[in-house]
Write an enzyme that holds these catalytic residues in place. Structure first.
Site, PDB file in Angstrom:
ATOM      1  N   THR A 105       0.779  -1.395  -0.088  1.00  0.00           N
ATOM      2  CA  THR A 105       0.092  -0.119   0.154  1.00  0.00           C
ATOM      3  C   THR A 105       0.914   1.272   0.082  1.00  0.00           C
ATOM      4  O   THR A 105       2.174   1.159   0.405  1.00  0.00           O
ATOM      5  CB  THR A 105      -1.053   0.004   1.179  1.00  0.00           C
ATOM      6  OG1 THR A 105      -1.769   1.363   1.402  1.00  0.00           O
ATOM      7  CG2 THR A 105      -0.088   0.025   2.372  1.00  0.00           C
ATOM      8  N   ARG A 106       0.115   2.333  -0.477  1.00  0.00           N
ATOM      9  CA  ARG A 106       0.981   3.667  -0.381  1.00  0.00           C
ATOM     10  C   ARG A 106       0.045   4.736   0.192  1.00  0.00           C
ATOM     11  O   ARG A 106       0.231   5.919   0.003  1.00  0.00           O
ATOM     12  CB  ARG A 106       1.758   3.950  -1.702  1.00  0.00           C
ATOM     13  CG  ARG A 106       0.821   4.042  -2.709  1.00  0.00           C
ATOM     14  CD  ARG A 106       1.329   4.527  -3.977  1.00  0.00           C
ATOM     15  NE  ARG A 106       0.824   4.999  -5.236  1.00  0.00           N
ATOM     16  CZ  ARG A 106       0.136   4.143  -5.987  1.00  0.00           C
ATOM     17  NH1 ARG A 106       0.578   2.930  -6.074  1.00  0.00           N
ATOM     18  NH2 ARG A 106      -0.556   4.806  -6.970  1.00  0.00           N
ATOM     19  N   HIS A 148      -8.593   2.231   4.518  1.00  0.00           N
ATOM     20  CA  HIS A 148      -9.551   2.573   5.030  1.00  0.00           C
ATOM     21  C   HIS A 148     -10.436   1.035   5.039  1.00  0.00           C
ATOM     22  O   HIS A 148      -9.846   0.127   4.693  1.00  0.00           O
ATOM     23  CB  HIS A 148     -10.567   3.545   3.905  1.00  0.00           C
ATOM     24  CG  HIS A 148      -9.746   4.765   3.816  1.00  0.00           C
ATOM     25  ND1 HIS A 148      -9.972   5.531   5.020  1.00  0.00           N
ATOM     26  CD2 HIS A 148      -9.100   5.519   2.903  1.00  0.00           C
ATOM     27  CE1 HIS A 148      -9.146   6.839   4.691  1.00  0.00           C
ATOM     28  NE2 HIS A 148      -8.709   6.586   3.497  1.00  0.00           N
ATOM     29  N   HIS A 153      -9.761  -1.615   2.176  1.00  0.00           N
ATOM     30  CA  HIS A 153      -8.665  -2.285   2.262  1.00  0.00           C
ATOM     31  C   HIS A 153      -8.499  -3.229   3.626  1.00  0.00           C
ATOM     32  O   HIS A 153      -8.003  -4.080   3.303  1.00  0.00           O
ATOM     33  CB  HIS A 153      -7.488  -1.437   1.917  1.00  0.00           C
ATOM     34  CG  HIS A 153      -7.542  -1.047   0.525  1.00  0.00           C
ATOM     35  ND1 HIS A 153      -7.448   0.169   0.336  1.00  0.00           N
ATOM     36  CD2 HIS A 153      -7.557  -1.789  -0.733  1.00  0.00           C
ATOM     37  CE1 HIS A 153      -7.321   0.276  -1.297  1.00  0.00           C
ATOM     38  NE2 HIS A 153      -7.527  -0.939  -1.883  1.00  0.00           N
ATOM     39  N   GLY A 182      -4.956  -6.033  -6.226  1.00  0.00           N
ATOM     40  CA  GLY A 182      -6.196  -5.537  -6.054  1.00  0.00           C
ATOM     41  C   GLY A 182      -6.539  -5.112  -7.680  1.00  0.00           C
ATOM     42  O   GLY A 182      -5.736  -5.409  -8.438  1.00  0.00           O
ATOM     43  N   ARG A 183      -7.584  -4.199  -7.825  1.00  0.00           N
ATOM     44  CA  ARG A 183      -7.896  -3.988  -9.180  1.00  0.00           C
ATOM     45  C   ARG A 183      -6.863  -2.633  -9.473  1.00  0.00           C
ATOM     46  O   ARG A 183      -6.546  -1.900  -8.634  1.00  0.00           O
ATOM     47  CB  ARG A 183      -9.091  -3.418  -9.295  1.00  0.00           C
ATOM     48  CG  ARG A 183     -10.210  -4.529  -9.348  1.00  0.00           C
ATOM     49  CD  ARG A 183     -11.576  -4.381  -9.262  1.00  0.00           C
ATOM     50  NE  ARG A 183     -11.992  -2.731  -9.649  1.00  0.00           N
ATOM     51  CZ  ARG A 183     -13.252  -2.621 -10.502  1.00  0.00           C
ATOM     52  NH1 ARG A 183     -13.706  -3.466 -10.645  1.00  0.00           N
ATOM     53  NH2 ARG A 183     -13.437  -1.434 -10.837  1.00  0.00           N
TER      54      ARG A 183
END
Ligand SMILES: [Zn+2]
Length: 363
Positions: free
Chosen positions: A168-169, A173, A176, A261-262
């Site tokens: 993640t960057r 929320h 996720h 993820g997408r």
């Protein structure tokens, strides 16, 4: 080792120092230095190193430094810290336009990854690196710093055999949080592994992100099944190719599964929604050494009264809570918390405080 004969020295950019760090700490294994022309070409064209291993994005050192094979170049970080050295094996010209087309799938100057490699230029110096020290990071990151060897040892100590990594960057929320927990249901441990290297302007400051991760872990994840580390890597925004690199790095940190993820590692409209998942169709997962787990877009559904995705929730879009990134930033900027179904209170509060701080410093 001995002292350098030639007295050559190079101050690395932040992006180069980030590559040096992953070469030095084992995050880029099996690479042991900056790539030469053969590995560069083979990575661009075949997504493999000349030795045959899967590798998706060239790791090169672009510089105008005058040097020749056999020379030893002392390397330092942007803040002047001495990091180690590189023994020059080759000086070569890469074809930046070809790299853009094959790796980034675009030559558009608006693409931040393409703009970055063009700014670096064609001329590259290749060779094995040797580290005496790693670049410095903020205290917030160093507190969580683990090398691949250390994270592997930590997983083993906890008795985790199936470990899923989450790249993640951004602050996490509810959406996720949900997918990391869905992945954790079939694994022993979750490794939250935020990237702290160079990202693009407008991304949330990394120390703020760390506070968001920490509060979330303390309050909403089981302490026996979650760990937080940091990935000193930089962003390329290369979408599918970068999803593969992100997986390789996490394999090196000891993870067995990786969440894709997408539009993973994408930017703008350069990649199709599922391109970063489909690229794994052509990869032998056993050979890659880490299993990708693919996720849909997730959201809160008022009718389900819970989190779901287009795979699990049958209700129409009107039932789903959707807030655009822009809308959320506006709300936080006004000191307003998004609904708790979108973001945990504690995370929203940290972001609101950060926005306030930022606006006071601006004045
Ligand atoms: Zn629903």
């Amino acid at each position: 080792m001995g002292s350098p004969v030639t007295g050559l020295a190079l101050s690395l950019t932040a992006r180069q120092a980030s590559d040096f760090e992953l070469l030095a700490n084992g995050g880029f294994a099996p690479l042991q230095g900056f790539m030469g022309s053969d590995d560069w070409r083979s990575t661009c064209e075949d997504m493999r190193l000349t030795s045959g291993e899967i590798w998706s994005i060239p790791i090169t050192l672009a510089t105008d430094l005058e040097c020749s094979p056999g020379d030893v170049v002392e390397l330092s970080a942007p803040n002047g810290k001495q990091l180690g050295r590189l023994t020059v094996q080759e000086v070569f010209e890469r074809d930046v336009e070809k790299e853009a087309e094959l790796v980034y799938r675009t030559t558009d100057q608006d693409h931040p990854g393409v703009a970055a490699i063009r700014a670096e230029g064609n001329r590259c110096v290749a060779g094995r690196t040797e580290a005496d020290a790693l670049p410095d990071h903020d205290e917030a990151f160093m507190r969580r710093y683990l090398t691949p060897a250390e994270s592997k040892a930590a997983f083993e100590e906890r008795g985790w055999r199936r470990i899923v990594a989450f790249q993640t960057r951004n602050p996490i929320h509810r959406a996720h949080e949900y997918l990391t927990k869905a992945a954790l249901e079939i694994c022993d441990g979750l490794y939250i592994h935020p990237l702290i290297g160079d990202t693009k302007k407008g991304d949330i400051p990394a120390d703020v992100r760390m506070r968001c991760y920490e509060v979330l872990m303390e309050k909403y994840y089981h302490p026996d099944h979650v760990m937080l580390g940091i990935n000193p890597g930089k962003m390329h925004y290369a979408g599918p190719r970068e999803a593969v690199l992100h997986a390789i790095i996490r394999r090196n940190y000891g993870c067995t599964h990786f969440i894709v993820g997408r539009d993973h590692a994408g930017v703008g409209d350069y990649y199709g929604t599922y391109d970063a998942q489909r690229i794994f169709d052509d990869i032998d997962i056993a050979e890659l050494g880490i299993t990708p787990l693919f996720f849909e877009h997730t959201f809160w559904c008022n009718d389900c009264e819970g989190m779901g995705s287009t795979k699990t929730c049958p209700h129409p879009q009107e039932s789903h809570l959707f807030l655009s990134g822009t809308k959320v930033r506006e709300m936080l900027g006004r000191g307003e918390k998004p609904p708790h179904e979108f973001s945990r209170e504690e995370v929203a509060q940290i972001l609101i405080d950060a926005y306030k701080e930022e606006s006071t410093t601006d004045e």
